[in-house]
Design a protein around this motif. Structure first.
Motif, short mmCIF file in Angstrom:
data_model
loop_
_atom_site.label_atom_id
_atom_site.label_comp_id
_atom_site.label_asym_id
_atom_site.label_seq_id
_atom_site.Cartn_x
_atom_site.Cartn_y
_atom_site.Cartn_z
N TRP A 1 0.86 -1.19 0.00
CA TRP A 1 0.00 0.00 0.00
C TRP A 1 0.89 1.24 0.00
O TRP A 1 1.91 1.28 0.70
N TYR A 2 0.47 2.24 -0.76
CA TYR A 2 1.19 3.51 -0.85
C TYR A 2 0.22 4.65 -0.54
O TYR A 2 -0.98 4.54 -0.79
N ILE A 3 0.75 5.73 -0.05
CA ILE A 3 -0.08 6.89 0.29
C ILE A 3 -0.82 7.40 -0.95
O ILE A 3 -0.27 7.38 -2.05
N ALA A 4 -2.04 7.81 -0.74
CA ALA A 4 -2.84 8.38 -1.83
C ALA A 4 -2.24 9.70 -2.28
O ALA A 4 -1.76 10.48 -1.44
N PRO A 5 -2.26 9.99 -3.57
CA PRO A 5 -1.82 11.31 -4.02
C PRO A 5 -2.75 12.39 -3.43
O PRO A 5 -3.89 12.11 -3.09
N PRO A 6 -2.27 13.62 -3.31
CA PRO A 6 -3.13 14.68 -2.79
C PRO A 6 -4.31 14.91 -3.73
O PRO A 6 -4.20 14.76 -4.94
#
Length: 196
Positions: free
Chosen positions: A29-34
C-alpha cells in the motif's frame, strides 16, 4: 489497473475488485496522491509528500525488557525545480504512478485460499486499517488533502510469475521471502515491526 513489468501491477485501492481472484503473492500500500490541487500545485505536492515523510519518520518498538525509538534520517526534501510549462493535468497523471518510486507504507502477502484481491478488500473495508492511514495523514497535517480510497496498491502475482504450475508451498515460500526482503529494505511505517 496498470502493469509496469511482467506480473507486477498497480491500481487505486478502490479498484481492488479488478485484481484477478487467482492472484497470489505480495502486495504493498502507498499513500494516496493529494486531492484537489489548486493553482499552486507544485508547492502543494512537495509539501504533501514531505509532510507524510516527516510523520512516518519515527517508530517506537518495545518488548518486555526494552523500549527503543527509531528515527529515519530526513531525506532533505527541497523545493522541486520545475519548468513553468509543466501542466497541472500532467502532474496529476504522474502522481498515479508514484508507487513506482516511493517506499510503501504497508507490505503484505496473500497466498492461501484468499488471494490478494480478498486480502486487499478486507483491508480496504477495515475501519482499523483505514484509521492507521488517516492517522498518519492527520499527523502529517495533510488530512484534508488525503483520500484513503485513492491509496495506491502495487502487487506481484507470484503464482503467475512462476508459470502457474508451482505448488502452493512454493508460492508461499517465494512470497514470504519477497515480503521479508521488502519489509527490511523499505521499513514500511504501518507494518508491525519484526525482529529479534
Amino acid at each position: 489497473m496498470y502493469e509496469n513489468s511482467q506480473h507486477v501491477y498497480f491500481l487505486r485501492a478502490e479498484d481492488f475488485y479488478r485484481i484477478p481472484s487467482s492472484a497470489r503473492g505480495v502486495y504493498a500500500w502507498y499513500i494516496a496522491p493529494p486531492s484537489d490541487l489548486s493553482d499552486n500545485y507544485l508547492e502543494e505536492v512537495n509539501n504533501y509528500y514531505s509532510s507524510i515523510h516527516a510523520a512516518a519518520m519515527g517508530e517506537k518498538i518495545s518488548g518486555s525488557r526494552y523500549s527503543v525509538e527509531i528515527k529515519r534520517q530526513p531525506i532533505g526534501i527541497t523545493e522541486a525545480v520545475f519548468n513553468n510549462s509543466v501542466r497541472k493535468k500532467h502532474v496529476e497523471t504522474a502522481l498515479k504512478y508514484l508507487c513506482e518510486f516511493t517506499a510503501p507504507l504497508y507490505v503484505g502477502m496473500a497466498v492461501g485460499q484468499d488471494g490478494i484481491r480478498d486480502r486487499i478488500k478486507n483491508e480496504f473495508l477495515s475501519v482499523e486499517f483505514k484509521r492507521r492511514f488517516v492517522s498518519l495523514a492527520e499527523k502529517a497535517g495533510v488530512s484534508l488533502d488525503f483520500n484513503f480510497e485513492d491509496s495506491l496498491i502495487k502487487y506481484l502475482d507470484v503464482d503467475e510469475m512462476l508459470g502457474g504450475d508451482a505448488g502452493e508451498e512454493e508460492v508461499k515460500n517465494i512470497s514470504g521471502f519477497l515480503e521479508v526482503v521488502s519489509f527490511w529494505a523499505e521499513f514500511p511505517a504501518l507494518n508491525a515491526k519484526k525482529g529479534n
